[in-house]
Design a protein around this motif. Structure first.
Motif, PDB file in Angstrom:
ATOM      1  N   SER A 164       0.823  -1.209   0.000  1.00 38.52           N
ATOM      2  CA  SER A 164       0.000   0.000   0.000  1.00 38.52           C
ATOM      3  C   SER A 164       0.856   1.257   0.000  1.00 38.52           C
ATOM      4  CB  SER A 164      -0.948   0.006   1.195  1.00 38.52           C
ATOM      5  OG  SER A 164      -0.216  -0.021   2.409  1.00 38.52           O
ATOM      6  N   ALA A 165       1.996   1.197   0.678  1.00 36.97           N
ATOM      7  CA  ALA A 165       2.897   2.358   0.722  1.00 36.97           C
ATOM      8  C   ALA A 165       3.873   2.369  -0.446  1.00 36.97           C
ATOM      9  CB  ALA A 165       3.671   2.369   2.032  1.00 36.97           C
ATOM     10  N   LYS A 166       3.895   1.290  -1.210  1.00 37.15           N
ATOM     11  CA  LYS A 166       4.828   1.138  -2.326  1.00 37.15           C
ATOM     12  C   LYS A 166       6.261   1.316  -1.850  1.00 37.15           C
ATOM     13  CE  LYS A 166       2.395   3.961  -4.929  1.00 37.15           C
ATOM     14  NZ  LYS A 166       1.938   4.800  -6.050  1.00 37.15           N
ATOM     15  N   GLN A 167       6.580   0.583  -0.774  1.00 38.87           N
ATOM     16  CA  GLN A 167       7.921   0.650  -0.199  1.00 38.87           C
ATOM     17  C   GLN A 167       8.394  -0.752   0.146  1.00 38.87           C
ATOM     18  OE1 GLN A 167       7.440   3.232   3.191  1.00 38.87           O
ATOM     19  NE2 GLN A 167       7.449   5.093   1.964  1.00 38.87           N
ATOM     20  N   PHE A 168       9.689  -0.944   0.096  1.00 44.13           N
ATOM     21  CA  PHE A 168      10.272  -2.197   0.553  1.00 44.13           C
ATOM     22  C   PHE A 168      11.654  -1.903   1.127  1.00 44.13           C
ATOM     23  CE2 PHE A 168      12.972  -3.135  -3.253  1.00 44.13           C
ATOM     24  CZ  PHE A 168      12.459  -2.210  -4.134  1.00 44.13           C
ATOM     25  N   SER A 169      12.075  -2.779   2.026  1.00 40.36           N
ATOM     26  CA  SER A 169      13.335  -2.515   2.712  1.00 40.36           C
ATOM     27  C   SER A 169      14.112  -3.807   2.925  1.00 40.36           C
ATOM     28  CB  SER A 169      13.071  -1.827   4.052  1.00 40.36           C
ATOM     29  OG  SER A 169      12.273  -2.641   4.869  1.00 40.36           O
ATOM     30  N   LEU A 170      15.410  -3.628   3.087  1.00 44.79           N
ATOM     31  CA  LEU A 170      16.324  -4.740   3.348  1.00 44.79           C
ATOM     32  C   LEU A 170      16.880  -4.585   4.757  1.00 44.79           C
ATOM     33  CD1 LEU A 170      18.037  -7.189   2.228  1.00 44.79           C
ATOM     34  CD2 LEU A 170      19.791  -5.478   1.695  1.00 44.79           C
ATOM     35  N   HIS A 171      16.805  -5.676   5.524  1.00 45.51           N
ATOM     36  CA  HIS A 171      17.391  -5.715   6.860  1.00 45.51           C
ATOM     37  C   HIS A 171      18.489  -6.778   6.837  1.00 45.51           C
ATOM     38  CE1 HIS A 171      13.421  -4.069   7.444  1.00 45.51           C
ATOM     39  NE2 HIS A 171      13.631  -3.809   8.702  1.00 45.51           N
ATOM     40  N   ILE A 172      19.626  -6.451   7.425  1.00 39.90           N
ATOM     41  CA  ILE A 172      20.706  -7.432   7.528  1.00 39.90           C
ATOM     42  C   ILE A 172      20.941  -7.722   9.004  1.00 39.90           C
ATOM     43  CG2 ILE A 172      23.080  -8.004   6.932  1.00 39.90           C
ATOM     44  CD1 ILE A 172      22.960  -5.878   4.742  1.00 39.90           C
ATOM     45  N   MET A 173      20.612  -8.927   9.413  1.00 35.75           N
ATOM     46  CA  MET A 173      20.777  -9.323  10.821  1.00 35.75           C
ATOM     47  C   MET A 173      22.226  -9.666  11.114  1.00 35.75           C
ATOM     48  SD  MET A 173      17.701  -8.928  11.605  1.00 35.75           S
ATOM     49  CE  MET A 173      16.082  -8.913  10.886  1.00 35.75           C
ATOM     50  N   ASP A 174      22.636  -9.399  12.366  1.00 35.38           N
ATOM     51  CA  ASP A 174      23.973  -9.784  12.822  1.00 35.38           C
ATOM     52  C   ASP A 174      25.027  -9.403  11.764  1.00 35.38           C
ATOM     53  OD1 ASP A 174      25.766 -12.861  13.522  1.00 35.38           O
ATOM     54  OD2 ASP A 174      25.966 -10.881  14.437  1.00 35.38           O
ATOM     55  N   SER A 175      25.050  -8.139  11.395  1.00 39.98           N
ATOM     56  CA  SER A 175      25.921  -7.698  10.303  1.00 39.98           C
ATOM     57  C   SER A 175      27.396  -7.932  10.635  1.00 39.98           C
ATOM     58  CB  SER A 175      25.669  -6.226   9.985  1.00 39.98           C
ATOM     59  OG  SER A 175      25.878  -5.418  11.127  1.00 39.98           O
ATOM     60  N   GLN A 176      28.148  -8.227   9.585  1.00 42.90           N
ATOM     61  CA  GLN A 176      29.567  -8.546   9.694  1.00 42.90           C
ATOM     62  C   GLN A 176      30.384  -7.615   8.790  1.00 42.90           C
ATOM     63  OE1 GLN A 176      30.662 -10.985  11.871  1.00 42.90           O
ATOM     64  NE2 GLN A 176      28.493 -11.044  12.470  1.00 42.90           N
ATOM     65  N   PRO A 177      31.661  -7.408   9.103  1.00 46.93           N
ATOM     66  CA  PRO A 177      32.492  -6.569   8.231  1.00 46.93           C
ATOM     67  C   PRO A 177      32.479  -7.023   6.774  1.00 46.93           C
ATOM     68  CG  PRO A 177      33.615  -6.921  10.308  1.00 46.93           C
ATOM     69  CD  PRO A 177      32.372  -7.781  10.345  1.00 46.93           C
ATOM     70  N   GLY A 178      32.335  -8.327   6.543  1.00 51.28           N
ATOM     71  CA  GLY A 178      32.270  -8.856   5.180  1.00 51.28           C
ATOM     72  C   GLY A 178      31.027  -8.440   4.423  1.00 51.28           C
ATOM     73  N   ASP A 179      30.048  -7.880   5.138  1.00 52.78           N
ATOM     74  CA  ASP A 179      28.837  -7.387   4.476  1.00 52.78           C
ATOM     75  C   ASP A 179      29.041  -5.987   3.906  1.00 52.78           C
ATOM     76  OD1 ASP A 179      26.833  -8.802   7.157  1.00 52.78           O
ATOM     77  OD2 ASP A 179      27.416  -9.702   5.237  1.00 52.78           O
ATOM     78  N   SER A 180      30.182  -5.391   4.190  1.00 53.46           N
ATOM     79  CA  SER A 180      30.476  -4.049   3.679  1.00 53.46           C
ATOM     80  C   SER A 180      30.524  -4.099   2.154  1.00 53.46           C
ATOM     81  CB  SER A 180      31.805  -3.536   4.232  1.00 53.46           C
ATOM     82  OG  SER A 180      31.750  -3.416   5.634  1.00 53.46           O
ATOM     83  N   ALA A 181      29.628  -3.370   1.530  1.00 55.10           N
ATOM     84  CA  ALA A 181      29.468  -3.408   0.067  1.00 55.10           C
ATOM     85  C   ALA A 181      28.455  -2.330  -0.303  1.00 55.10           C
ATOM     86  CB  ALA A 181      28.968  -4.778  -0.382  1.00 55.10           C
ATOM     87  N   THR A 182      28.187  -2.218  -1.586  1.00 55.81           N
ATOM     88  CA  THR A 182      27.108  -1.347  -2.039  1.00 55.81           C
ATOM     89  C   THR A 182      25.890  -2.205  -2.349  1.00 55.81           C
ATOM     90  OG1 THR A 182      28.650   0.272  -2.951  1.00 55.81           O
ATOM     91  CG2 THR A 182      26.381   0.370  -3.734  1.00 55.81           C
ATOM     92  N   TYR A 183      24.754  -1.790  -1.853  1.00 57.59           N
ATOM     93  CA  TYR A 183      23.513  -2.528  -2.034  1.00 57.59           C
ATOM     94  C   TYR A 183      22.568  -1.733  -2.919  1.00 57.59           C
ATOM     95  CZ  TYR A 183      25.225  -5.587   1.600  1.00 57.59           C
ATOM     96  OH  TYR A 183      25.997  -6.475   2.317  1.00 57.59           O
ATOM     97  N   PHE A 184      21.982  -2.437  -3.875  1.00 57.72           N
ATOM     98  CA  PHE A 184      21.025  -1.826  -4.784  1.00 57.72           C
ATOM     99  C   PHE A 184      19.680  -2.534  -4.688  1.00 57.72           C
ATOM    100  CE2 PHE A 184      23.751   0.966  -7.191  1.00 57.72           C
ATOM    101  CZ  PHE A 184      24.990   0.372  -7.153  1.00 57.72           C
ATOM    102  N   CYS A 185      18.614  -1.774  -4.562  1.00 63.13           N
ATOM    103  CA  CYS A 185      17.298  -2.344  -4.770  1.00 63.13           C
ATOM    104  C   CYS A 185      16.938  -2.166  -6.236  1.00 63.13           C
ATOM    105  CB  CYS A 185      16.256  -1.700  -3.869  1.00 63.13           C
ATOM    106  SG  CYS A 185      15.976   0.055  -4.198  1.00 63.13           S
ATOM    107  N   ALA A 186      15.974  -2.923  -6.686  1.00 66.38           N
ATOM    108  CA  ALA A 186      15.533  -2.818  -8.067  1.00 66.38           C
ATOM    109  C   ALA A 186      14.082  -3.251  -8.156  1.00 66.38           C
ATOM    110  CB  ALA A 186      16.404  -3.677  -8.993  1.00 66.38           C
ATOM    111  N   ALA A 187      13.489  -2.983  -9.296  1.00 63.87           N
ATOM    112  CA  ALA A 187      12.112  -3.401  -9.534  1.00 63.87           C
ATOM    113  C   ALA A 187      11.944  -3.715 -11.006  1.00 63.87           C
ATOM    114  CB  ALA A 187      11.136  -2.314  -9.095  1.00 63.87           C
ATOM    115  N   SER A 188      11.062  -4.652 -11.284  1.00 64.89           N
ATOM    116  CA  SER A 188      10.772  -4.969 -12.677  1.00 64.89           C
ATOM    117  C   SER A 188       9.422  -5.658 -12.753  1.00 64.89           C
ATOM    118  CB  SER A 188      11.858  -5.874 -13.276  1.00 64.89           C
ATOM    119  OG  SER A 188      11.714  -7.196 -12.801  1.00 64.89           O
TER     120      SER A 188
END
Lengths: 115, 113
Positions: free
Chosen positions: B69-93
């Motif tokens: 309904s809000a036309k929104q989505f999100s990403l949660h990363i649990m127990d984040s680690q230094p190896g998760d350091s990166a660039t994250y992209f959302c997309a739609a199609s």
């Protein structure tokens, strides 16, 4: 499975020359491939959609005569940057569409530097 | 109407924290919402994706929350680690990526040890 390769991984060329980048789907057939360009610290911008055996569809603002796309087989699409100029320097990434899953799998990218 | 807006541009979190990245879209015809992880000099890799018929999807430490309904989505990363350091992209199609992906602007995530 679902591996996409690109060749070369990086290339340096002189202004005015042409460069060809290959995109291959290694373990599946891809009737559709996509070409993206990514400038430093920016997002991926779709350049064109490549369909096997037919002409590519270019996004608005992308010069089709400068960025030649050929999708001659079910596993290979090529992007040729003609008469390259320094402003064409970028990271070029392809993706291949796996039809059964309708999932796009991305290649590792090609870094083009035009001097 | 084809845009996907992503925030924040950059995010720094301590190890073990839960970074949250948000995206919003306008085109209600979109029916596939993937998240990609990209390391420097590499192509993007699919992390997790969701269809609009579910409100949440978990895969390992990654969770997508979807609000149709809000036309929104999100990403949660649990127990984040230094190896998760990166660039994250959302997309739609549409049609699960068979049609062209529209990417968000990207979030540069840093996980401090």
């Amino acid at each position: 499975g679902a591996v996409v390769s690109q060749h070369p991984s990086w290339v340096i060329c002189k202004s005015g020359t042409s460069v060809k980048i290959e995109c291959r789907s290694l373990d599946f057939q891809a009737t559709t491939m996509f070409w993206y360009r990514q400038f430093p610290k920016q997002s991926l911008m779709l350049m064109a959609t490549s369909n096997e055996g037919s002409k590519a569809t270019y996004e608005q603002g992308v010069e089709k005569d400068k960025f030649l796309i050929n999708h001659a087989s079910l596993t290979l699409s090529t992007l040729t940057v003609t008469s390259a100029h320094p402003e064409d320097s970028s990271f070029y990434i392809c993706s291949a569409l796996d039809r059964p899953s309708n999932e796009q799998y991305f290649g590792p990218g090609t870094r083009l530097t035009v001097t | 109407q084809q845009q996907v807006k992503q925030s924040p541009q950059s995010l720094i979190v301590q190890k073990g924290g839960i970074p949250i990245i948000n995206c919003a879209y306008e085109n209600t015809a979109f029916d596939y919402f993937p998240w990609y992880q990209q390391f420097p000099g590499k192509g993007p890799a699919l992390l997790i994706a969701i269809r609009p018929d579910v409100s949440e999807k978990k895969e390992g430490r990654f969770t997508i929350s979807f609000n149709k309904s809000a036309k929104q989505f999100s990403l949660h990363i649990m127990d984040s680690q230094p190896g998760d350091s990166a660039t994250y992209f959302c997309a739609a199609s549409r049609i699960q990526g068979a049609q062209k992906l529209v990417f968000g602007q990207g979030t540069r995530l840093t996980i401090n040890p």
